[in-house]
Design an enzyme around this catalytic site. Structure first.
Site, PDB file in Angstrom:
ATOM      1  N   TYR A 141      56.643 -29.920   1.933  1.00  0.00           N
ATOM      2  CA  TYR A 141      57.298 -28.608   1.863  1.00  0.00           C
ATOM      3  C   TYR A 141      58.659 -28.714   2.550  1.00  0.00           C
ATOM      4  O   TYR A 141      58.756 -29.211   3.675  1.00  0.00           O
ATOM      5  CB  TYR A 141      56.452 -27.519   2.541  1.00  0.00           C
ATOM      6  CG  TYR A 141      57.170 -26.184   2.526  1.00  0.00           C
ATOM      7  CD1 TYR A 141      57.213 -25.419   1.371  1.00  0.00           C
ATOM      8  CD2 TYR A 141      57.864 -25.735   3.642  1.00  0.00           C
ATOM      9  CE1 TYR A 141      57.918 -24.228   1.322  1.00  0.00           C
ATOM     10  CE2 TYR A 141      58.573 -24.541   3.610  1.00  0.00           C
ATOM     11  CZ  TYR A 141      58.600 -23.798   2.443  1.00  0.00           C
ATOM     12  OH  TYR A 141      59.315 -22.621   2.397  1.00  0.00           O
ATOM     13  N   LYS A 271      64.207 -23.913  12.830  1.00  0.00           N
ATOM     14  CA  LYS A 271      63.103 -23.201  13.474  1.00  0.00           C
ATOM     15  C   LYS A 271      63.215 -23.108  15.005  1.00  0.00           C
ATOM     16  O   LYS A 271      63.845 -22.193  15.512  1.00  0.00           O
ATOM     17  CB  LYS A 271      61.775 -23.844  13.060  1.00  0.00           C
ATOM     18  CG  LYS A 271      61.390 -23.528  11.616  1.00  0.00           C
ATOM     19  CD  LYS A 271      59.998 -23.998  11.323  1.00  0.00           C
ATOM     20  CE  LYS A 271      59.588 -23.863   9.875  1.00  0.00           C
ATOM     21  NZ  LYS A 271      59.117 -22.546   9.506  1.00  0.00           N
TER      22      LYS A 271
HETATM   23  C1  LIG Z   1      59.376 -28.754   6.949  1.00  0.00           C
HETATM   24  C2  LIG Z   1      60.132 -27.529   6.567  1.00  0.00           C
HETATM   25  N1  LIG Z   1      61.326 -27.648   5.956  1.00  0.00           N
HETATM   26  C3  LIG Z   1      62.053 -26.571   5.613  1.00  0.00           C
HETATM   27  C4  LIG Z   1      61.606 -25.287   5.871  1.00  0.00           C
HETATM   28  C5  LIG Z   1      62.443 -24.115   5.461  1.00  0.00           C
HETATM   29  O1  LIG Z   1      62.974 -23.479   6.570  1.00  0.00           O
HETATM   30  P1  LIG Z   1      63.456 -21.941   6.497  1.00  0.00           P
HETATM   31  O2  LIG Z   1      62.211 -21.139   6.272  1.00  0.00           O
HETATM   32  O3  LIG Z   1      64.113 -21.700   7.812  1.00  0.00           O
HETATM   33  O4  LIG Z   1      64.403 -21.844   5.349  1.00  0.00           O
HETATM   34  C6  LIG Z   1      60.369 -25.117   6.489  1.00  0.00           C
HETATM   35  C7  LIG Z   1      59.848 -23.758   6.739  1.00  0.00           C
HETATM   36  O5  LIG Z   1      58.682 -23.532   6.900  1.00  0.00           O
HETATM   37  C8  LIG Z   1      59.610 -26.258   6.847  1.00  0.00           C
HETATM   38  O6  LIG Z   1      58.416 -26.151   7.442  1.00  0.00           O
END
Ligand SMILES: Cc1ncc(COP(=O)(O)O)c(C=O)c1O
Length: 423
Positions: A141, A271
């Site tokens: 993801y 995050k």
């Molecule tokens: C591994 C990973 N990459 C990218 C994202 C995307 O981040 P954002 O929700 O801040 O766009 C997430 C979000 O859960 C993630 O867990």
């Protein structure tokens, strides 16, 4: 207010008319969320991996107030500011020394878009226009924007909803060698096959190091990561490491790629970068990649309005200072041992397929899909906030959680899963 919300406001991956009643949070402090009726519930989710220091943290509040009194925002085109410079210095210091350039953006997904652009532009600027694909792992993801979606797991990653409009990338099987398992070359065969067959059209490999998050909460061997790095070098393909969920101590290392003693060509963080206070992300890369991009007078083609927002950078600086000056390793270790010990009880339930723990991440995988309309109220009644998905009940609490609060969470998981098994 809740009625208005129900009628007009969309929530993540949810129908416009929500199936269950939404909770209204009025404030949050420490590891607790306060609901409108005054109940305080323990947050097991760190607001999706981000709130590592808990809520309403004096040091972060002070940093935000101080920066607010100077400037909340200023454009980054042609201008720069101290909060961004300080943050860049710290991030470049705490990540691999080969990473020398940094691009600030406003969310994890955008930092992935930037990483993908870096990879495409790296090859394209040097005259190689055939490298247009990304190789990624099933069950991965990387976010919800179009480029990011195109590298998410093709089944759980919404590809069917966007059939025909997503860039077609290449996928190999999800990591099969779990964290403590003995290594066998068979675990890299599919990756190697996809890479050897397609390397001429592959710009980069993208992966979540050690822990695949939203695609299945799977925890895999550092040896796999090591082999991926070796093969990327062998086949002349860049490696993008997405530490958006795993970064800043969550897995027990500051960055999960450290488990494999490797370095990425491009690194995404987000995050917990601001301690979960606001949205900020960054994409870091090496001199080699940057020079490649800038061949023939090209430049990296991205520039968001809120790039390096000073308020977010100031809070990120305070968050990193707090983290790096705290005994975070011990805290995460102690959360890990407690999660191992207490979640193990769930294994006695027939509905539980597996319990997995790494750092401050605890996962209880069930044999059937969860039902949020049953589980959400059941967890709230237990005084905790846990938001399961697919067949996964998982927590990643703030690092500052006390032993008692964590026991409260794990006991609630046991009881709710047990009740769920009976319906
Ligand atoms: C591994 C990973 N990459 C990218 C994202 C995307 O981040 P954002 O929700 O801040 O766009 C997430 C979000 O859960 C993630 O867990």
């Amino acid at each position: 207010m809740k009625e208005f919300d129900k009628e007009h406001i969309l929530h993540p991956y949810a129908p416009s008319t929500p199936l269950a009643d939404m909770q209204l949070v009025v404030r949050a402090s420490g590891v607790k969320l306060e609901l409108e009726d005054g109940r305080k519930i323990i947050d097991g989710m760190s607001s999706w991996w981000s709130v590592i220091h808990g809520y309403n943290v004096p040091e972060l509040n002070a940093a935000a107030s101080e920066q607010l009194s100077k400037m909340s925002h200023v454009m980054f085109g042609g201008l720069t500011h101290e909060p961004a410079i300080k943050l860049a210095q710290t991030l470049l210091e705490i990540t691999d020394k080969s990473l020398e350039h940094i691009f600030f953006s406003d969310s994890g997904s955008v930092s992935v878009e930037v990483a993908l652009k870096m990879a495409y532009q790296y090859w394209n600027s040097q005259g190689n226009s055939t490298k247009t694909k990304i190789l990624s792992f099933s069950k991965g993801y990387h976010g919800d924007t179009f480029g990011a979606m195109s590298v998410c797991d093709p089944v759980t990653g919404m590809h069917s909803a966007f059939e025909g409009v997503l860039h077609k990338n290449i996928f190999c099987e999800a990591p099969q060698c779990m964290f403590d398992e003995e290594w066998d070359e068979k675990y890299i065969e599919d990756f190697k096959l996809k890479l050897s067959e397609n390397h001429k059209s592959i710009a980069a490999v993208i992966l979540e190091p050690i822990v695949q998050g939203a695609g299945g909460m799977r925890i895999y061997s550092p040896l796999l990561l090591k082999r991926v790095r070796e093969l990327c070098d062998e086949y002349n393909v860049l490696l993008i490491i997405d530490e958006i969920a795993t970064g800043f101590g969550r897995t027990g290392k500051l960055f999960a790629y450290e488990y494999a003693n490797i370095a990425p060509d491009i690194l995404c963080v987000g995050k917990a970068l601001t301690g979960g206070y606001m949205s900020l992300a960054a994409t870091l890369t090496s001199k080699k990649v940057m020079q490649g991009i800038e061949t023939n007078k090209n430049v990296l083609m991205h520039g968001p309005t809120f790039m390096a927002n000073p308020l977010a950078c100031a809070v990120a600086n305070a968050s990193l200072e707090l983290l790096l000056n705290s005994p975070w390793q011990e805290r995460v270790k102690s959360i890990e041992s407690q999660l191992r010990e207490e979640l193990a009880e769930c294994e006695s339930l027939e509905i539980v397929k597996e319990v997995r723990v790494l750092g401050a991440i605890g996962v209880v995988e069930l044999t059937k899909e969860v039902d949020l309309s049953f589980m959400t109220p059941a967890f709230i009644q237990e005084g905790v906030w846990v938001r399961p998905f697919l067949n996964l009940v998982y927590i990643m609490p703030p690092f500052v959680i006390s032993q008692d609060e964590l026991s409260h969470l794990t006991a609630a998981i046991f009881r709710v899963v047990e009740k769920f098994s009976k319906i």
